[in-house]
Design a protein around this motif. Sequence first.
Motif, PDB file in Angstrom:
ATOM      1  N   LYS A   1       0.832  -1.191   0.000  1.00  0.00           N
ATOM      2  CA  LYS A   1       0.000   0.000   0.000  1.00  0.00           C
ATOM      3  C   LYS A   1       0.872   1.249   0.000  1.00  0.00           C
ATOM      4  O   LYS A   1       2.067   1.180   0.223  1.00  0.00           O
ATOM      5  CB  LYS A   1      -0.929   0.008   1.215  1.00  0.00           C
ATOM      6  N   ARG A   2       0.225   2.361  -0.241  1.00  0.00           N
ATOM      7  CA  ARG A   2       0.963   3.624  -0.228  1.00  0.00           C
ATOM      8  C   ARG A   2       1.011   4.177   1.193  1.00  0.00           C
ATOM      9  O   ARG A   2       0.020   4.138   1.921  1.00  0.00           O
ATOM     10  CB  ARG A   2       0.297   4.632  -1.158  1.00  0.00           C
ATOM     11  N   TYR A   3       2.168   4.690   1.561  1.00  0.00           N
ATOM     12  CA  TYR A   3       2.369   5.259   2.888  1.00  0.00           C
ATOM     13  C   TYR A   3       2.848   6.701   2.764  1.00  0.00           C
ATOM     14  O   TYR A   3       3.493   7.061   1.787  1.00  0.00           O
ATOM     15  CB  TYR A   3       3.420   4.468   3.680  1.00  0.00           C
ATOM     16  N   SER A   4       2.555   7.472   3.793  1.00  0.00           N
ATOM     17  CA  SER A   4       3.128   8.821   3.861  1.00  0.00           C
ATOM     18  C   SER A   4       4.529   8.766   4.452  1.00  0.00           C
ATOM     19  O   SER A   4       5.339   9.653   4.194  1.00  0.00           O
ATOM     20  CB  SER A   4       2.251   9.739   4.703  1.00  0.00           C
ATOM     21  N   TYR A   5       4.794   7.757   5.267  1.00  0.00           N
ATOM     22  CA  TYR A   5       6.036   7.550   6.009  1.00  0.00           C
ATOM     23  C   TYR A   5       6.228   8.546   7.145  1.00  0.00           C
ATOM     24  O   TYR A   5       7.149   8.394   7.935  1.00  0.00           O
ATOM     25  CB  TYR A   5       7.262   7.584   5.083  1.00  0.00           C
ATOM     26  N   THR A   6       5.389   9.547   7.235  1.00  0.00           N
ATOM     27  CA  THR A   6       5.535  10.581   8.254  1.00  0.00           C
ATOM     28  C   THR A   6       4.519  10.475   9.379  1.00  0.00           C
ATOM     29  O   THR A   6       4.611  11.225  10.352  1.00  0.00           O
ATOM     30  CB  THR A   6       5.430  11.971   7.610  1.00  0.00           C
ATOM     31  N   LEU A   7       3.555   9.580   9.250  1.00  0.00           N
ATOM     32  CA  LEU A   7       2.507   9.440  10.257  1.00  0.00           C
ATOM     33  C   LEU A   7       2.844   8.336  11.244  1.00  0.00           C
ATOM     34  O   LEU A   7       3.092   7.192  10.855  1.00  0.00           O
ATOM     35  CB  LEU A   7       1.173   9.123   9.587  1.00  0.00           C
ATOM     36  N   ALA A   8       2.800   8.664  12.525  1.00  0.00           N
ATOM     37  CA  ALA A   8       3.106   7.684  13.561  1.00  0.00           C
ATOM     38  C   ALA A   8       2.146   6.494  13.501  1.00  0.00           C
ATOM     39  O   ALA A   8       2.528   5.360  13.808  1.00  0.00           O
ATOM     40  CB  ALA A   8       3.052   8.338  14.935  1.00  0.00           C
ATOM     41  N   SER A   9       0.914   6.742  13.092  1.00  0.00           N
ATOM     42  CA  SER A   9      -0.096   5.681  13.044  1.00  0.00           C
ATOM     43  C   SER A   9       0.233   4.593  12.026  1.00  0.00           C
ATOM     44  O   SER A   9      -0.331   3.494  12.095  1.00  0.00           O
ATOM     45  CB  SER A   9      -1.467   6.280  12.745  1.00  0.00           C
ATOM     46  N   GLU A  10       1.124   4.868  11.091  1.00  0.00           N
ATOM     47  CA  GLU A  10       1.505   3.863  10.086  1.00  0.00           C
ATOM     48  C   GLU A  10       2.491   2.845  10.652  1.00  0.00           C
ATOM     49  O   GLU A  10       2.684   1.790  10.073  1.00  0.00           O
ATOM     50  CB  GLU A  10       2.137   4.552   8.875  1.00  0.00           C
ATOM     51  N   TYR A  11       3.124   3.162  11.762  1.00  0.00           N
ATOM     52  CA  TYR A  11       4.176   2.323  12.322  1.00  0.00           C
ATOM     53  C   TYR A  11       3.606   1.406  13.396  1.00  0.00           C
ATOM     54  O   TYR A  11       2.833   1.855  14.250  1.00  0.00           O
ATOM     55  CB  TYR A  11       5.290   3.199  12.895  1.00  0.00           C
ATOM     56  N   ASP A  12       3.986   0.137  13.359  1.00  0.00           N
ATOM     57  CA  ASP A  12       3.407  -0.804  14.308  1.00  0.00           C
ATOM     58  C   ASP A  12       4.400  -1.389  15.304  1.00  0.00           C
ATOM     59  O   ASP A  12       3.998  -2.141  16.188  1.00  0.00           O
ATOM     60  CB  ASP A  12       2.669  -1.935  13.572  1.00  0.00           C
ATOM     61  N   SER A  13       5.670  -1.059  15.180  1.00  0.00           N
ATOM     62  CA  SER A  13       6.656  -1.490  16.173  1.00  0.00           C
ATOM     63  C   SER A  13       7.490  -0.283  16.562  1.00  0.00           C
ATOM     64  O   SER A  13       7.964   0.447  15.685  1.00  0.00           O
ATOM     65  CB  SER A  13       7.558  -2.587  15.614  1.00  0.00           C
ATOM     66  N   TRP A  14       7.681  -0.114  17.868  1.00  0.00           N
ATOM     67  CA  TRP A  14       8.373   1.057  18.395  1.00  0.00           C
ATOM     68  C   TRP A  14       9.453   0.638  19.385  1.00  0.00           C
ATOM     69  O   TRP A  14       9.266  -0.308  20.162  1.00  0.00           O
ATOM     70  CB  TRP A  14       7.384   1.977  19.113  1.00  0.00           C
ATOM     71  N   GLY A  15      10.555   1.374  19.348  1.00  0.00           N
ATOM     72  CA  GLY A  15      11.594   1.195  20.344  1.00  0.00           C
ATOM     73  C   GLY A  15      11.241   1.944  21.614  1.00  0.00           C
ATOM     74  O   GLY A  15      10.248   2.673  21.684  1.00  0.00           O
ATOM     75  N   GLN A  16      12.107   1.817  22.615  1.00  0.00           N
ATOM     76  CA  GLN A  16      11.812   2.361  23.935  1.00  0.00           C
ATOM     77  C   GLN A  16      12.158   3.832  24.068  1.00  0.00           C
ATOM     78  O   GLN A  16      11.747   4.457  25.042  1.00  0.00           O
ATOM     79  CB  GLN A  16      12.568   1.564  25.013  1.00  0.00           C
ATOM     80  N   GLY A  17      12.873   4.402  23.146  1.00  0.00           N
ATOM     81  CA  GLY A  17      13.227   5.811  23.226  1.00  0.00           C
ATOM     82  C   GLY A  17      14.598   6.029  23.826  1.00  0.00           C
ATOM     83  O   GLY A  17      15.038   5.286  24.704  1.00  0.00           O
ATOM     84  N   THR A  18      15.262   7.048  23.338  1.00  0.00           N
ATOM     85  CA  THR A  18      16.562   7.433  23.865  1.00  0.00           C
ATOM     86  C   THR A  18      16.583   8.960  23.980  1.00  0.00           C
ATOM     87  O   THR A  18      16.152   9.665  23.071  1.00  0.00           O
ATOM     88  CB  THR A  18      17.705   6.899  22.977  1.00  0.00           C
ATOM     89  N   LEU A  19      17.058   9.454  25.119  1.00  0.00           N
ATOM     90  CA  LEU A  19      16.978  10.882  25.428  1.00  0.00           C
ATOM     91  C   LEU A  19      18.159  11.639  24.836  1.00  0.00           C
ATOM     92  O   LEU A  19      19.320  11.280  25.057  1.00  0.00           O
ATOM     93  CB  LEU A  19      16.941  11.091  26.938  1.00  0.00           C
ATOM     94  N   VAL A  20      17.839  12.698  24.115  1.00  0.00           N
ATOM     95  CA  VAL A  20      18.838  13.621  23.582  1.00  0.00           C
ATOM     96  C   VAL A  20      18.620  14.970  24.245  1.00  0.00           C
ATOM     97  O   VAL A  20      17.522  15.518  24.198  1.00  0.00           O
ATOM     98  CB  VAL A  20      18.712  13.758  22.052  1.00  0.00           C
ATOM     99  N   THR A  21      19.675  15.481  24.883  1.00  0.00           N
ATOM    100  CA  THR A  21      19.603  16.773  25.538  1.00  0.00           C
ATOM    101  C   THR A  21      20.663  17.673  24.929  1.00  0.00           C
ATOM    102  O   THR A  21      21.849  17.332  24.935  1.00  0.00           O
ATOM    103  CB  THR A  21      19.824  16.648  27.046  1.00  0.00           C
ATOM    104  N   VAL A  22      20.230  18.810  24.396  1.00  0.00           N
ATOM    105  CA  VAL A  22      21.152  19.757  23.765  1.00  0.00           C
ATOM    106  C   VAL A  22      21.185  21.011  24.627  1.00  0.00           C
ATOM    107  O   VAL A  22      20.170  21.683  24.800  1.00  0.00           O
ATOM    108  CB  VAL A  22      20.713  20.101  22.340  1.00  0.00           C
ATOM    109  N   SER A  23      22.355  21.304  25.162  1.00  0.00           N
ATOM    110  CA  SER A  23      22.501  22.475  26.028  1.00  0.00           C
ATOM    111  C   SER A  23      22.915  23.690  25.207  1.00  0.00           C
ATOM    112  O   SER A  23      23.628  23.576  24.220  1.00  0.00           O
ATOM    113  CB  SER A  23      23.524  22.194  27.114  1.00  0.00           C
ATOM    114  N   SER A  24      22.471  24.842  25.659  1.00  0.00           N
ATOM    115  CA  SER A  24      22.796  26.084  24.925  1.00  0.00           C
ATOM    116  C   SER A  24      24.087  26.698  25.417  1.00  0.00           C
ATOM    117  O   SER A  24      24.663  26.279  26.403  1.00  0.00           O
ATOM    118  CB  SER A  24      21.653  27.078  25.083  1.00  0.00           C
TER     119      SER A  24
END
Length: 125
Positions: A102-125
Amino acid sequence: VQLQASGGGLVQAGGSLRLKCVASTRFFNRYCLGWFRRSPGKEREFVAAINWIGNQYYSDSVKGRFTISKYNGEATGYLQMESLKPEDTAVYFCAVHEDIGKRYSYTLASEYDSWGQGTLVTVSS
């Protein structure tokens, strides 16, 4: 598919980080890989995606600074982040979906069915 994201950390503005996402599948070539992020007080937003044939998609806020890549033989994807800004501070998530049929936008979170746990990025000024 299970995903393991890593590579986040603390970096000064203007610096670089490379996020890594490892997938538990032998058929990574069939998948689209996306990166999303959630900043404090904000909704989850699309960052970048690469589809099964290697086409890349970026949000306007990261275009020209971030590069997404995907190595099918290693079932691994990366998000190379350059010229980081404080507003890039967020928890970054990798996600995948099978890129067939099927056609995907690739930008919509709803199209994705497997997710990682997340990794924190902190950028200091």
